[in-house]
Design a protein around this motif. Structure first.
Motif, short mmCIF file in Angstrom:
data_model
loop_
_atom_site.label_atom_id
_atom_site.label_comp_id
_atom_site.label_asym_id
_atom_site.label_seq_id
_atom_site.Cartn_x
_atom_site.Cartn_y
_atom_site.Cartn_z
N ARG A 136 79.93 -56.12 29.71
CA ARG A 136 79.38 -55.08 30.58
C ARG A 136 80.17 -55.01 31.89
O ARG A 136 80.49 -53.93 32.40
CB ARG A 136 77.90 -55.41 30.87
CG ARG A 136 77.17 -54.39 31.73
CD ARG A 136 75.75 -54.88 31.98
NE ARG A 136 74.94 -54.84 30.77
CZ ARG A 136 73.85 -54.09 30.60
NH1 ARG A 136 73.45 -53.29 31.58
NH2 ARG A 136 73.17 -54.13 29.49
N ILE A 137 80.49 -56.19 32.44
CA ILE A 137 81.27 -56.25 33.69
C ILE A 137 82.67 -55.69 33.47
O ILE A 137 83.18 -54.90 34.28
CB ILE A 137 81.32 -57.71 34.19
CG1 ILE A 137 79.92 -58.17 34.63
CG2 ILE A 137 82.31 -57.85 35.35
CD1 ILE A 137 79.80 -59.66 34.92
N ARG A 143 83.65 -53.61 31.10
CA ARG A 143 83.60 -52.18 30.75
C ARG A 143 83.53 -51.32 32.00
O ARG A 143 84.20 -50.29 32.09
CB ARG A 143 82.37 -51.92 29.86
CG ARG A 143 82.29 -50.51 29.30
CD ARG A 143 81.15 -50.41 28.31
NE ARG A 143 79.89 -50.80 28.93
CZ ARG A 143 78.77 -51.05 28.23
NH1 ARG A 143 78.78 -50.96 26.92
NH2 ARG A 143 77.66 -51.40 28.85
N ARG A 144 82.74 -51.75 32.97
CA ARG A 144 82.62 -50.97 34.21
C ARG A 144 83.93 -50.97 34.99
O ARG A 144 84.33 -49.95 35.56
CB ARG A 144 81.51 -51.55 35.08
CG ARG A 144 81.30 -50.76 36.37
CD ARG A 144 80.19 -51.36 37.22
NE ARG A 144 79.98 -50.55 38.41
CZ ARG A 144 80.68 -50.68 39.53
NH1 ARG A 144 81.65 -51.58 39.62
NH2 ARG A 144 80.43 -49.90 40.57
N ALA A 145 84.63 -52.12 35.00
CA ALA A 145 85.84 -52.24 35.82
C ALA A 145 87.08 -51.70 35.12
O ALA A 145 87.96 -51.12 35.75
CB ALA A 145 86.06 -53.70 36.21
N ARG A 146 87.15 -51.89 33.81
CA ARG A 146 88.40 -51.58 33.10
C ARG A 146 88.24 -50.53 32.01
O ARG A 146 89.22 -50.19 31.33
CB ARG A 146 88.98 -52.86 32.50
CG ARG A 146 89.40 -53.85 33.59
CD ARG A 146 89.98 -55.12 33.00
NE ARG A 146 90.45 -56.01 34.07
CZ ARG A 146 90.82 -57.25 33.90
NH1 ARG A 146 90.79 -57.78 32.67
NH2 ARG A 146 91.25 -57.99 34.92
N GLY A 147 87.02 -50.05 31.81
CA GLY A 147 86.81 -48.96 30.87
C GLY A 147 86.90 -49.33 29.41
O GLY A 147 87.12 -48.46 28.55
N THR A 183 85.83 -50.07 25.63
CA THR A 183 84.79 -49.53 24.75
C THR A 183 84.52 -50.54 23.64
O THR A 183 85.35 -51.42 23.36
CB THR A 183 85.23 -48.20 24.10
OG1 THR A 183 86.34 -48.46 23.21
CG2 THR A 183 85.63 -47.18 25.15
N CYS A 236 86.93 -61.74 32.17
CA CYS A 236 85.87 -61.57 33.17
C CYS A 236 86.06 -62.55 34.33
O CYS A 236 85.92 -62.18 35.50
CB CYS A 236 84.50 -61.77 32.53
SG CYS A 236 83.13 -61.35 33.62
N THR A 267 84.45 -55.70 42.79
CA THR A 267 83.66 -55.85 41.55
C THR A 267 82.70 -57.02 41.67
O THR A 267 81.53 -56.92 41.30
CB THR A 267 84.60 -56.06 40.34
OG1 THR A 267 85.34 -54.86 40.12
CG2 THR A 267 83.82 -56.41 39.08
N TRP A 276 78.32 -56.91 41.48
CA TRP A 276 77.43 -57.63 40.57
C TRP A 276 76.61 -58.69 41.30
O TRP A 276 75.47 -58.97 40.90
CB TRP A 276 78.24 -58.24 39.43
CG TRP A 276 78.80 -57.19 38.53
CD1 TRP A 276 80.08 -56.69 38.52
CD2 TRP A 276 78.09 -56.44 37.54
NE1 TRP A 276 80.20 -55.70 37.58
CE2 TRP A 276 79.00 -55.52 36.96
CE3 TRP A 276 76.77 -56.46 37.09
CZ2 TRP A 276 78.63 -54.64 35.95
CZ3 TRP A 276 76.40 -55.58 36.07
CH2 TRP A 276 77.31 -54.69 35.52
N LYS A 288 73.74 -56.73 42.58
CA LYS A 288 72.87 -56.22 41.51
C LYS A 288 71.87 -57.28 41.05
O LYS A 288 70.72 -56.98 40.76
CB LYS A 288 73.71 -55.76 40.33
CG LYS A 288 72.89 -55.11 39.21
CD LYS A 288 73.80 -54.51 38.14
CE LYS A 288 72.99 -53.86 37.02
NZ LYS A 288 72.17 -52.72 37.49
#
Length: 622
Positions: A88-89, A91-95, A97, A185, A195, A199, A202
């Motif tokens: 999840r971390i 995906r948000r930073a590096r896109g 899938t 990560c 980044t 988190w 969050k």
């Protein structure tokens, strides 16, 4: 809910902020504590940003927690595995899938292709790949550079070459596997302060279940995420740390208070699963470990019945006796899912599968059962047996001609194959065959005559002891930089299967039937089938059963001979196995294992059982 908690559970639930270490003995209600604390944070703590992260190690555990918690908390609570959190971390930073993740099946196919490109002589590429994956994962989890890592079970340069090729494949195809999620990560959180800050903001509260299973890269990531508030609430049991081969070790839990001097500690020592007698045995065993937190477990379910012990003549008799006892429990009304046979290694499962199958009792193998019934060693035995029936079996001869070494080169084989006779006859008349090679072939022919006179069990023992197949296995293992004992164990189990076979046809059918059963077990979805649980000690962690059988409690098995240098972990593993039982605990050992006399496990003595005397008495009466 708080009214039903015991005093130490309440202390844990009511912990406000800052780091806390919760030492949770087996069956002590740790999941209840975690969920109660999440509810309390959401309902009582007056803080604008109070996002809660609950991480555990398996998807099943995360889903169970989420279901038990219900829909409360909305977006304020995330139940996740460590891998899903780290992805999840990323995906948000590096896109990234989900399509970019390499699954286990795809990973093996890629490695098969890469391995095929190398000109290496390997009997079993699948075995090499399995060992490679274990070592590569361990290296990554420990954050070790490739050039500083020494793999176990394979040659260093072989490991490095395949690792570089695999990394190259992932880079070209923009893929990542589950180990990459952890490493990337960690690197992201170390390098990208924006980044990391996102988190950290969050999640104000981080709770970690099964903290004893943490490895270095996971630990470092969680430490980064929890800073600077350090509201890190970790729940675990150092006595149940059993995954060192993955890089997990109890050190992170044992040293938590040194890393966080301001942390609080509480021990959940009331066991709601096992009887007092079972807990007493478990405590005696685990008390032999020096590097641990003492917990003094208390049982909440009464004294219970005494554990039993029986001594069998051999592993087959032991499995049959356990099969009979399970039949009796089922007749008494116990359900299939309430009974388990828990053993040390995957290979042991076959004997119990056969014993239950013969009685028509369904079973579930949690670890896939160690499907060795189509292993290349089994194929080698079948080749020898086929040649014992007829020396005209050319494909069988090609398979075993240099197992053990007879120094028949590829060139001589090719020369013989151009002749119009069967392969063995052709070899004898090859012009390039040396006298000493001819003598080697003559010895083989005489051995094949001996094999042909014997039933499969005796014939296989002849192949191993007289022809020298066991020495060949040890030489091959030395070449592979792996354990010869592992190959010999496979040979032992296959030999055991041959005991009841009258001829090669029956032996082949037994191998095929067991292979089919193991394949069916692999296809079964969790929970889709009901049956007696057959599991390794590693696979049984987190489970509980009314009745548990712990077989083959002999030196070299429990504790395992390959882990004598890690005796404390072997003791933890046995402790985990004992504490799966609620009411009935049945211990056993064979006096002979694969034709060799055994010694009782040292853990039996630690439990207070004078098994040595029983072994001697049995020997005197035999």
């Amino acid at each position: 809910m708080s009214k039903s908690l015991n005093e130490n559970q309440r202390i844990a639930v009511n912990h406000e902020s800052g780091p806390m270490l919760v030492l949770a003995g087996p069956g002590s209600g740790k999941t209840t504590v975690i969920l109660c604390r999440v509810r309390r944070i959401l309902s009582e703590i007056k803080e604008k940003n109070k996002g809660v992260l609950v991480v555990t190690f398996t998807k099943a555990a995360a889903l169970e927690m989420k279901e038990r918690f219900g829909g409360r908390g909305g977006n304020s609570v995330l139940f996740a595995t460590l891998h899903s959190l780290f992805f999840r971390i990323l995906r948000r930073a590096r896109g990234y899938t989900a399509a970019q993740i390499i699954g286990e099946e795809e990973k093996r196919k890629v490695l098969q292709r890469l391995l095929a490109e190398q000109n290496w002589s390997l009997n079993d590429p699948e075995e090499f790949i399995s060992q490679f994956l274990i070592q590569a994962s361990f290296m990554g989890n420990e954050l070790l550079p490739l050039m500083e890592f020494t793999p176990v079970g394979m040659e260093k340069e072989m490991f490095r070459r395949i690792h570089r090729a695999y990394d190259g494949y992932k880079e070209r195809h923009e893929k990542l596997d589950f180990d990459d999620m952890l490493i990337q990560c960690y690197e992201l959180l170390m390098e990208d302060h924006e980044t990391l800050a996102f988190w950290q903001k969050k999640f104000s509260y981080i709770m970690v279940d099964e903290f004893q299973d943490i490895n270095r890269v996971q630990y470092e990531c969680l430490r980064l995420l929890a800073a600077p508030k350090d509201n890190l609430f970790v729940v675990g049991d150092d006595d149940q740390s059993i995954y060192s081969f993955r890089g997990s070790r109890p050190d992170f839990l044992l040293e938590f208070e040194r890393q966080y001097p301001e942390s609080k500690r509480v021990i959940l020592n009331v066991n709601y699963r096992s009887s007092e007698r079972i807990l007493s045995l478990a405590e005696r065993v685990i008390g032999g470990n020096e590097h641990r937190f003492a917990k003094a477990l208390k049982g909440a379910n009464g004294k219970g019945e005494k554990a039993s012990f029986f001594l069998a003549e051999d592993t087959t008799a032991e499995a049959e006796h356990i099969g009979e006892k399970i039949s009796g429990l089922l007749e008494e009304g116990l359900s299939l899912h309430e009974i388990a046979v828990i053993y040390r290694t995957n290979l042991q499962g076959g004997a119990f599968a056969r014993a239950l199958y013969r009685r028509g009792i369904p079973y579930i193998m949690r670890d896939g059962g160690g499907n060795i019934y189509n292993h290349w060693i089994a194929e080698d035995f079948l080749a020898y047996l086929s040649l014992g029936e007829s020396e005209d079996a050319d494909s069988a001869l090609r398979r075993i001609i240099n197992k053990p070494k007879r120094y028949i080169s590829k060139e001589i084989l090719q020369e013989a194959e151009r002749m119009p006779y069967t392969l063995l006859r052709s070899l004898f008349v090859c012009p390039s065959l040396k006298k000493w090679q001819a003598e080697s072939l003559e010895a083989l022919r005489e051995d094949l005559l001996q094999i042909g006179k014997r039933k499969p069990y005796d014939a296989i023992n002849y192949i191993r002891r007289v022809i020298g197949y066991d020495e060949y296995l040890e030489e091959y293992a030395a070449f592979r930089k792996s354990s010869g004992r592992a190959f010999l164990e496979i040979a032992d189990e296959i030999t055991e299967l041959a005991k009841t076979a009258e001829g090669i046809k029956a032996f082949r059918e037994s191998l095929e039937e067991m292979h089919r059963q193991m394949q069916e077990q692999l296809k079964e979805k969790p929970g889709a089938k009901k049956g007696i649980t057959l599991s390794t000690m590693h696979g049984a962690k987190g489970l509980e059963f009314y009745a548990v059988f712990l077989p083959s409690l002999t030196e070299g098995v429990v504790p395992h001979e390959k882990a004598m240098e890690a005796l404390e972990e072997e003791r933890r593993l046995f402790y985990v196995a004992i504490t799966r039982a609620k009411e009935k605990l049945c211990l056993s050992a064979p006096r002979n294992r694969y034709g060799k006399e055994t010694k009782p496990s040292r853990f039996l003595k630690e439990m207070g059982l004078d098994a040595e005397a029983l072994f001697i008495k049995k020997h005197e009466n035999s």
